[in-house]
Design a protein around this motif. Structure first.
Motif, PDB file in Angstrom:
ATOM      1  N   GLU A   9       0.836  -1.215   0.000  1.00 20.60           N
ATOM      2  CA  GLU A   9       0.000   0.000   0.000  1.00 20.60           C
ATOM      3  C   GLU A   9       0.870   1.265   0.000  1.00 20.60           C
ATOM      4  N   ARG A  10       1.955   1.208   0.758  1.00 23.02           N
ATOM      5  CA  ARG A  10       2.835   2.381   0.857  1.00 23.02           C
ATOM      6  C   ARG A  10       3.508   2.675  -0.494  1.00 23.02           C
ATOM      7  N   ILE A  11       3.970   1.615  -1.152  1.00 23.76           N
ATOM      8  CA  ILE A  11       4.632   1.800  -2.453  1.00 23.76           C
ATOM      9  C   ILE A  11       3.618   2.291  -3.493  1.00 23.76           C
ATOM     10  N   PHE A  12       2.415   1.714  -3.445  1.00 24.18           N
ATOM     11  CA  PHE A  12       1.338   2.148  -4.343  1.00 24.18           C
ATOM     12  C   PHE A  12       1.074   3.648  -4.144  1.00 24.18           C
ATOM     13  N   GLN A  13       0.983   4.075  -2.894  1.00 26.04           N
ATOM     14  CA  GLN A  13       0.699   5.482  -2.589  1.00 26.04           C
ATOM     15  C   GLN A  13       1.806   6.404  -3.118  1.00 26.04           C
ATOM     16  N   GLU A  14       3.039   5.996  -2.873  1.00 25.92           N
ATOM     17  CA  GLU A  14       4.190   6.818  -3.301  1.00 25.92           C
ATOM     18  C   GLU A  14       4.229   6.968  -4.829  1.00 25.92           C
ATOM     19  N   ASN A  15       4.077   5.826  -5.524  1.00 26.90           N
ATOM     20  CA  ASN A  15       4.130   5.857  -6.994  1.00 26.90           C
ATOM     21  C   ASN A  15       2.977   6.660  -7.573  1.00 26.90           C
ATOM     22  N   LEU A  16       1.798   6.461  -6.980  1.00 28.72           N
ATOM     23  CA  LEU A  16       0.613   7.164  -7.478  1.00 28.72           C
ATOM     24  C   LEU A  16       0.761   8.675  -7.255  1.00 28.72           C
ATOM     25  N   ARG A  17       1.271   9.052  -6.085  1.00 24.94           N
ATOM     26  CA  ARG A  17       1.426  10.491  -5.791  1.00 24.94           C
ATOM     27  C   ARG A  17       2.376  11.139  -6.803  1.00 24.94           C
ATOM     28  N   GLU A  18       3.432  10.413  -7.127  1.00 27.43           N
ATOM     29  CA  GLU A  18       4.401  10.946  -8.091  1.00 27.43           C
ATOM     30  C   GLU A  18       3.763  11.085  -9.482  1.00 27.43           C
ATOM     31  N   PHE A  19       3.048  10.040  -9.909  1.00 28.42           N
ATOM     32  CA  PHE A  19       2.374  10.074 -11.216  1.00 28.42           C
ATOM     33  C   PHE A  19       1.377  11.238 -11.279  1.00 28.42           C
ATOM     34  N   LEU A  20       0.571  11.374 -10.226  1.00 32.73           N
ATOM     35  CA  LEU A  20      -0.494  12.392 -10.255  1.00 32.73           C
ATOM     36  C   LEU A  20       0.061  13.813 -10.146  1.00 32.73           C
ATOM     37  N   SER A  21       1.183  13.947  -9.440  1.00 32.90           N
ATOM     38  CA  SER A  21       1.744  15.308  -9.319  1.00 32.90           C
ATOM     39  C   SER A  21       2.245  15.793 -10.686  1.00 32.90           C
ATOM     40  N   LYS A  22       2.617  14.842 -11.549  1.00 33.42           N
ATOM     41  CA  LYS A  22       3.075  15.246 -12.889  1.00 33.42           C
ATOM     42  C   LYS A  22       1.922  15.306 -13.885  1.00 33.42           C
ATOM     43  N   GLU A  23       1.004  14.337 -13.790  1.00 29.08           N
ATOM     44  CA  GLU A  23      -0.001  14.171 -14.850  1.00 29.08           C
ATOM     45  C   GLU A  23      -1.333  14.849 -14.549  1.00 29.08           C
ATOM     46  N   LEU A  24      -1.646  15.030 -13.254  1.00 33.19           N
ATOM     47  CA  LEU A  24      -2.980  15.562 -12.938  1.00 33.19           C
ATOM     48  C   LEU A  24      -2.927  16.976 -12.358  1.00 33.19           C
ATOM     49  N   ARG A  25      -2.041  17.214 -11.404  1.00 39.42           N
ATOM     50  CA  ARG A  25      -2.020  18.513 -10.719  1.00 39.42           C
ATOM     51  C   ARG A  25      -1.909  19.684 -11.705  1.00 39.42           C
ATOM     52  N   PRO A  26      -1.018  19.593 -12.716  1.00 37.61           N
ATOM     53  CA  PRO A  26      -0.905  20.754 -13.621  1.00 37.61           C
ATOM     54  C   PRO A  26      -2.175  20.998 -14.445  1.00 37.61           C
ATOM     55  N   MET A  27      -3.085  19.999 -14.505  1.00 38.99           N
ATOM     56  CA  MET A  27      -4.297  20.150 -15.326  1.00 38.99           C
ATOM     57  C   MET A  27      -5.509  20.607 -14.526  1.00 38.99           C
ATOM     58  N   MET A  28      -5.336  20.824 -13.221  1.00 39.31           N
ATOM     59  CA  MET A  28      -6.520  21.050 -12.372  1.00 39.31           C
ATOM     60  C   MET A  28      -7.392  22.204 -12.867  1.00 39.31           C
ATOM     61  N   ARG A  29      -6.764  23.335 -13.183  1.00 43.38           N
ATOM     62  CA  ARG A  29      -7.556  24.491 -13.632  1.00 43.38           C
ATOM     63  C   ARG A  29      -8.235  24.193 -14.974  1.00 43.38           C
ATOM     64  N   ARG A  30      -7.496  23.505 -15.854  1.00 46.15           N
ATOM     65  CA  ARG A  30      -8.071  23.170 -17.163  1.00 46.15           C
ATOM     66  C   ARG A  30      -9.255  22.200 -17.002  1.00 46.15           C
ATOM     67  N   ILE A  31      -9.115  21.238 -16.091  1.00 48.56           N
ATOM     68  CA  ILE A  31     -10.209  20.293 -15.836  1.00 48.56           C
ATOM     69  C   ILE A  31     -11.439  21.048 -15.347  1.00 48.56           C
ATOM     70  N   ASP A  32     -11.203  22.016 -14.453  1.00 47.86           N
ATOM     71  CA  ASP A  32     -12.326  22.774 -13.886  1.00 47.86           C
ATOM     72  C   ASP A  32     -13.095  23.545 -14.963  1.00 47.86           C
ATOM     73  N   SER A  33     -12.377  23.993 -15.985  1.00 52.54           N
ATOM     74  CA  SER A  33     -13.085  24.782 -17.012  1.00 52.54           C
ATOM     75  C   SER A  33     -13.476  23.970 -18.246  1.00 52.54           C
ATOM     76  N   GLU A  34     -12.708  22.894 -18.558  1.00 57.59           N
ATOM     77  CA  GLU A  34     -12.994  22.176 -19.816  1.00 57.59           C
ATOM     78  C   GLU A  34     -13.403  20.719 -19.629  1.00 57.59           C
ATOM     79  N   GLY A  35     -13.280  20.200 -18.430  1.00 59.77           N
ATOM     80  CA  GLY A  35     -13.617  18.788 -18.197  1.00 59.77           C
ATOM     81  C   GLY A  35     -12.371  17.914 -18.120  1.00 59.77           C
ATOM     82  N   ILE A  36     -12.566  16.667 -17.706  1.00 60.16           N
ATOM     83  CA  ILE A  36     -11.441  15.729 -17.534  1.00 60.16           C
ATOM     84  C   ILE A  36     -11.079  15.147 -18.904  1.00 60.16           C
TER      85      ILE A  36
END
Ligand SMILES: Cc1cc2nc3c(=O)[nH]c(=O)nc-3n(C[C@H](O)[C@H](O)[C@H](O)COP(=O)(O)OP(=O)(O)OC[C@H]3O[C@@H](n4cnc5c(N)ncnc54)[C@H](O)[C@@H]3O)c2cc1C
Length: 386
Positions: A9-36
């Motif tokens: 679970e710990r390794i899953f969390q670490e890897n997922l956090r790293e993936f999402l910080s690169k792939e999802l966080r920068p898109m947050m504002r765009r998602i809010d205005s244009e969708g996922i």
């Protein structure tokens, strides 16, 4: 007693956090205005983090609800507008229900397309006459030969446009027997593209990256094979789904609140007023301490509820703990986002600060998504007082 995650679970969390910080966080504002973006969903699915509790034979991971809660928490930490977390938990919670109760044929038709991120799967329960009292729904389905003729209306339904665009549909509650309340409700899988099904978008105040809308059924002819499980058992399947989805909501609120609190803590460490840093005013520092403590309380309750869903979901205590987590986590997240906005002064109210997206997202869980607050109190008090 052990409060730590397992190594896996710990390794899953670490890897997922790293993936999402690169792939999802920068898109947050765009998602809010244009969708996922659908590509993001498919990429997440290719990494095995979509509809995770679903069985392997139809493309899922058969992941525990603890692991799914870790994913919900991390997704909301990266996109605290809540849109992506909502999509994630709909697919996980309602994928779980279709997997558990659906026929082999129906599972094989729908679930591989949901676990691959191609199709949307949601829940259509709420009607214009109310959402809390599920037993009083008016949408009806009358059996004619090998199909059911469905008439009625659902409202505030998440994912109506995603289902139209990507494919898929909703697990839909309809009365197949009148005058027996919740015992006459059947659950159907209804593809949004079916003839006789019409969709209208509703504009919400927030959580704008995923659509909400009205679904109208005008003599929609739903094939018999789209009945989920047994006729007239739909209410029980829906409650099982809500119990699981509520824990994921709570995990998402914890993740969003933690991300927002982190932003707030950085701000009070640097912002100066009256020649001192904000953090050096005890009223602010004590508030931060309170919020961090409350957040930890919400997290512990959430993971206890997730653990109960994994170890004994049929117990009488499990729905109460799911309701407790859904009662506490959105309120705590709201307290956090409100306090951080106050710490930031006028800046917190601007779109530059991002906090306003979290504010709008968290409110959706206070007003009703996956069950209103008083309904959580109702579930808990009934169990306490029976
Ligand atoms: C953003 C968002 C997304 C949603 N997505 C979906 C979806 O995908 N699918 C779906 O089916 N529904 C969805 N809903 C609807 C949601 O399930 C309902 O809002 C919820 O069930 C409450 O129903 P209602 O809004 O009709 O309020 P009502 O049931 O009319 O309740 C109104 C108020 O009365 C209170 N109340 C109700 N019963 C009691 C009681 N016994 N004692 C005291 N107070 C009570 C409630 O707490 C609430 O404050 C969504 C809602 C939101 C806000």
């Amino acid at each position: 007693m052990d409060f730590s995650f397992s190594e896996e679970e710990r390794i899953f969390q670490e890897n997922l956090r790293e993936f999402l910080s690169k792939e999802l966080r920068p898109m947050m504002r765009r998602i809010d205005s244009e969708g996922i973006p659908h590509e993001f969903v498919k990429k997440a699915a290719s990494l095995g983090i979509w509809a995770m509790p679903v069985s392997q034979d139809v493309g899922g991971q058969r992941a525990s609800f603890v692991l799914s809660s870790i994913a919900a928490e991390e997704i909301a930490r990266a996109d605290f507008s809540m849109a992506t977390a909502v999509l994630f938990l709909l697919e996980s919670g309602w994928g779980y229900v279709l997997d558990k109760y659906g026929s082999k044929e129906l599972r094989e038709e729908v679930l591989p397309r949901v676990t691959s991120g191609d199709w949307f799967l949601g829940i259509a329960s709420t009607e214009p006459t109310g959402g809390s009292d599920v037993s009083s729904i008016k949408t009806g389905a009358v059996k004619r030969g090998k199909e059911y003729v469905m008439n009625g209306q659902k409202i505030y339904i998440s994912g109506v446009l995603e289902a139209k665009e990507w494919g898929g549909g909703h697990l839909t509650l309809a009365k197949t027997k009148q005058e027996v309340g919740h015992k006459g409700i059947t659950m159907f899988y209804v593809p949004i593209s079916m003839e006789g099904v019409e969709v209208t978008k509703i504009e919400n105040m927030g959580r704008s990256g995923i659509s909400s809308g009205i679904i109208r059924y005008n003599d929609a002819r739903v094939p018999e094979r789209y009945v989920v499980g047994e006729e007239n058992r739909g209410f029980y399947y829906a409650m099982d789904g809500f119990n699981h989805a509520r824990v994921l909501v709570a995990a998402a609120c914890v993740g969003a609140a933690e991300a927002i609190l982190d932003i707030g803590l950085e701000y009070i460490k640097s912002r100066e007023v009256f020649s001192k840093k904000l953090k050096d005013f005890q009223s602010i520092a004590f508030e931060a301490a309170e919020l961090r403590t409350k957040l930890e309380m919400a997290r512990l309750l959430t993971y206890k509820a997730a653990w109960m869903m994994d170890t004994n979901p049929g117990s009488e205590e499990a729905p109460m703990f799911a309701a407790m987590s859904k009662l506490v986590a959105p309120q705590t997240a709201f307290e956090v986002v409100k306090a951080v906005m106050m710490w930031m002064g006028a800046y917190g109210y601007t779109r530059d600060a991002l906090i306003e997206m979290g504010f709008r997202g968290v409110v959706s869980y206070l007003v009703g998504a996956e069950g209103a607050m008083n309904v959580m109190r109702l579930i808990i008090s009934k169990r306490l007082l029976e």
